[in-house]
Design a protein around this motif. Structure first.
Motif, PDB file in Angstrom:
ATOM      1  N   LEU A 151       0.867  -1.249  -0.109  1.00 42.85           N
ATOM      2  CA  LEU A 151      -0.041  -0.054   0.021  1.00 42.85           C
ATOM      3  C   LEU A 151       0.938   1.334  -0.012  1.00 42.85           C
ATOM      4  O   LEU A 151       0.599   2.275  -0.644  1.00 42.85           O
ATOM      5  CB  LEU A 151      -0.815   0.146   1.163  1.00 42.85           C
ATOM      6  N   ALA A 154       1.881   1.926  -3.571  1.00 41.42           N
ATOM      7  CA  ALA A 154       0.888   2.110  -4.340  1.00 41.42           C
ATOM      8  C   ALA A 154       0.521   3.707  -4.008  1.00 41.42           C
ATOM      9  O   ALA A 154       0.384   4.359  -5.063  1.00 41.42           O
ATOM     10  CB  ALA A 154      -0.184   1.399  -4.250  1.00 41.42           C
ATOM     11  N   GLU A 155       0.786   4.117  -2.863  1.00 39.14           N
ATOM     12  CA  GLU A 155       0.457   5.322  -2.590  1.00 39.14           C
ATOM     13  C   GLU A 155       1.288   6.419  -2.694  1.00 39.14           C
ATOM     14  O   GLU A 155       1.128   7.394  -3.132  1.00 39.14           O
ATOM     15  CB  GLU A 155      -0.095   5.485  -0.998  1.00 39.14           C
ATOM     16  N   ARG A 156       2.521   6.124  -2.813  1.00 46.61           N
ATOM     17  CA  ARG A 156       3.624   6.984  -2.964  1.00 46.61           C
ATOM     18  C   ARG A 156       3.964   7.258  -4.360  1.00 46.61           C
ATOM     19  O   ARG A 156       4.358   8.172  -4.742  1.00 46.61           O
ATOM     20  CB  ARG A 156       4.997   6.716  -2.357  1.00 46.61           C
ATOM     21  N   PRO A 158       3.495   8.074  -8.104  1.00 52.58           N
ATOM     22  CA  PRO A 158       2.295   9.086  -8.599  1.00 52.58           C
ATOM     23  C   PRO A 158       1.857   8.661 -10.031  1.00 52.58           C
ATOM     24  O   PRO A 158       1.647   9.294 -11.049  1.00 52.58           O
ATOM     25  CB  PRO A 158       3.256  10.230  -8.975  1.00 52.58           C
TER      26      PRO A 158
END
Lengths: 384, 384
Positions: A151, A154-156, A158
């Motif tokens: 996660l 995926a979150e970091r 862009p």
């Protein structure tokens, strides 16, 4: 027996050793449970939930209630850096259970346990045998870590993970590379694959190929291989073999959008798999999540506990105590592991002062007993 | 024609209007493209990549190069708060294209465009008809927003999304509630479902039920319904109907681990769907991601651009310019939308000074032309 659950004091520690669900089961089995006020707050469990489960919520100086306990259960070592000795409030003969880190924690902690005649079991020493699976905290916490790492990656990043077919054309899926396919690596594969990324995984043990492929990832088969140890870890590689490994990973790392590293060797610094040169070859926006941060990291540029953004725009996350980022569920898994372990200890005679020391689970998790250090590697550390 | 791409100056803006891929296509079609130095950096495209694609990279005062342009393409209004007039460096008769916000941007911007005799097309006014789908920037950016919202929700939640069956027992999946099943809501459903959550979605338009269910979510059918407008938006509800909606959402919100809200009504403040009472009923650790932040938010406690953590431990994210969090891919989609729009404008006679003003796409996106405001709602705003 009387089981005490102190509030954790470790930096970044948000877990609690026993959750109300487990407390209720212990109370039903005629044990008494003392829970320090606020022990569950950071993982989402209120004092009232503990009371409702049948615990006594205690407050004030530990010396007022810890000396009543037969067993103290914690996640980390209680008060490792306190002015007074760790576990100073337990009476002689009492039992301490937690992830005590016999291979890494300051040996003074264990000398104190020995000198005060306590018995200590380390949950991170649970043997990796079938009948102990339900007590295996390293597997539980690695499951949490692998999910979180996916996660965070995926979150970091862009960019999108999945393939998208839109009216404005196609977006190609992200490329994820997982280094190390143990429990954490496999969970990271499962989660990143679920999100739609194209996933490759590397491990020095050919035996994990099938598991990797069954999760939808391709297995990076390199000529360098190592055998599994008895506990399922990869053995450390010889120096030239390690260099070959590093050479062979250069291209897959350069092409990856997200690299998640999970390579740990018990009791030793983590191997460097992602060199500075490799990081420089990565694209702007690429992300490295280094799950080996506690042991120094698998990436040469990782700073444990910090986020690094390199000059070429690569983000390197090296989280410490990543399991605490999912404290409610990490505590739930840990608590169930501890419950299964306690149940086993009771079956082996702990409550009757007639503990079966020959049982493999007892023998391998017990690290201090009867004024003696009983764990071989810890003994060697103290004598070194 | 000569097409200029200025560097965006808006707060939080990381996108660029044209990426090198699109520049190459325009150059191949005999247009010249001027790209301001550093225009693509924040979305991962270097000046060299633009040069390689055939653009001229320009630097220094806009007055030196913007006056050469026939068309200026941007994401947001160029210099909306500059001391000099916005678009002051474009020559009379030139064309400005961007998401100009005829329903929300300060009307002084449009008066300036009118008084300087520019032609302006707003990409956010692309009609939602089949032949304009490939130009639909609102759909593209909503796809980005829905994906990001799902990831933000998953990353902030201190629990697992998927069902896990481990040796230490079962972890139950997270409950996600999506309010509004437009493009962003549907993408949020797809992404959270992919990650293993149990997803419910609510929309006032019964027509979206099938789409919601085909993505694996259950549809919250309430008695309150509204019709779709011509552009596919939900019509605003009457006051009593809105109250019924709020009442009926209370239970699903209280039980959710993550709530993602996406309800927007063009040109109006966003409706409040999650009240303060509802937030208070949520569990510690629960997360709200409010995609309506630009229009004030769908949650009463949202603070646009900030993260709020309530006394009962609920995290409320209300991101502004969320598309810029995925700048490389958001720019890619936007750029392809703009390319398709430019191609259409050229086919409709833009380059020959003989633009077909009767074409539906031209008519509905053109907001200023020949010294006149041509967009009805904008005209009403200016006269109000």
């Amino acid at each position: 027996m009387i089981i005490a659950v102190p509030r954790e004091r470790g930096a970044r520690e948000r877990r609690v050793a026993l959750i109300p669900e487990t407390v209720a089961k212990l109370v039903k089995a005629d044990h008494a449970v003392l829970v320090e006020e606020g022990a569950g707050i950071a993982s989402g469990f209120s004092d009232q939930q503990y009371r409702d489960a049948g615990a006594t919520v205690v407050a004030g100086s530990k010396s007022d209630w810890m000396r009543d306990a037969d067993i103290a259960v914690s996640v980390q070592v209680i008060d490792p850096s306190a002015q007074d000795l760790p576990y100073a409030h337990l009476r002689a003969g009492a039992v301490a259970i937690g992830m005590l880190g016999p291979l890494s924690t300051d040996v003074e902690v264990f000398k104190a346990l020995r000198d005060r005649n306590l018995t200590a079991f380390s949950m991170d020493a649970i043997p990796r045998i079938s009948r102990a699976q339900s007590m295996d905290v390293l597997s539980s916490m690695s499951t949490v870590a692998g999910y979180r790492a996916a996660l965070i990656g995926a979150e970091r990043l862009p960019r999108f993970f999945p393939l998208l077919m839109t009216a404005a054309g196609t977006i190609t899926p992200a490329k994820v590379l997982i280094l190390g396919a143990g429990v954490a690596g496999l969970q990271a594969i499962a989660t990143t694959h679920r999100l739609g990324a194209v996933v490759q995984a590397f491990d020095t043990r050919p035996v994990v190929r099938e598991q990797v492929e069954s999760l939808g990832a391709s297995f990076l088969a390199l000529e360098v291989q190592s055998q599994q140890t008895q506990d399922g870890y990869a053995q450390a590689l010889a120096e030239d073999a390690h260099q070959a490994e590093v050479n062979l990973l250069s291209k897959p790392v350069a092409e990856a959008d997200v690299v998640i590293t999970t390579a740990l060797i018990p009791g030793r610094p983590a191997p460097i798999l992602v060199t500075e040169e490799m990081v420089k070859s990565m694209r702007p926006g690429a992300v490295i999540v280094d799950l080996a941060a506690e042991a120094g990291g698998n990436c040469a540029l990782s700073r444990p506990g910090e986020t690094v953004v390199t000059d070429n725009g690569v983000t390197i996350e090296a989280p410490l105590n990543i399991a605490s980022q999912l404290a409610p569920h990490a505590s739930q898994l840990y608590s169930r592991n501890v419950y299964n372990f306690l149940t086993h200890l009771f079956a082996m005679g702990l409550a009757d002062k007639a503990l079966n020391l020959d049982d493999e689970i007892v023998a391998r998790t017990m690290i201090v007993h009867d004024g003696t250090i009983t764990h071989e590697a810890l003994k060697n550390r103290i004598n070194a």
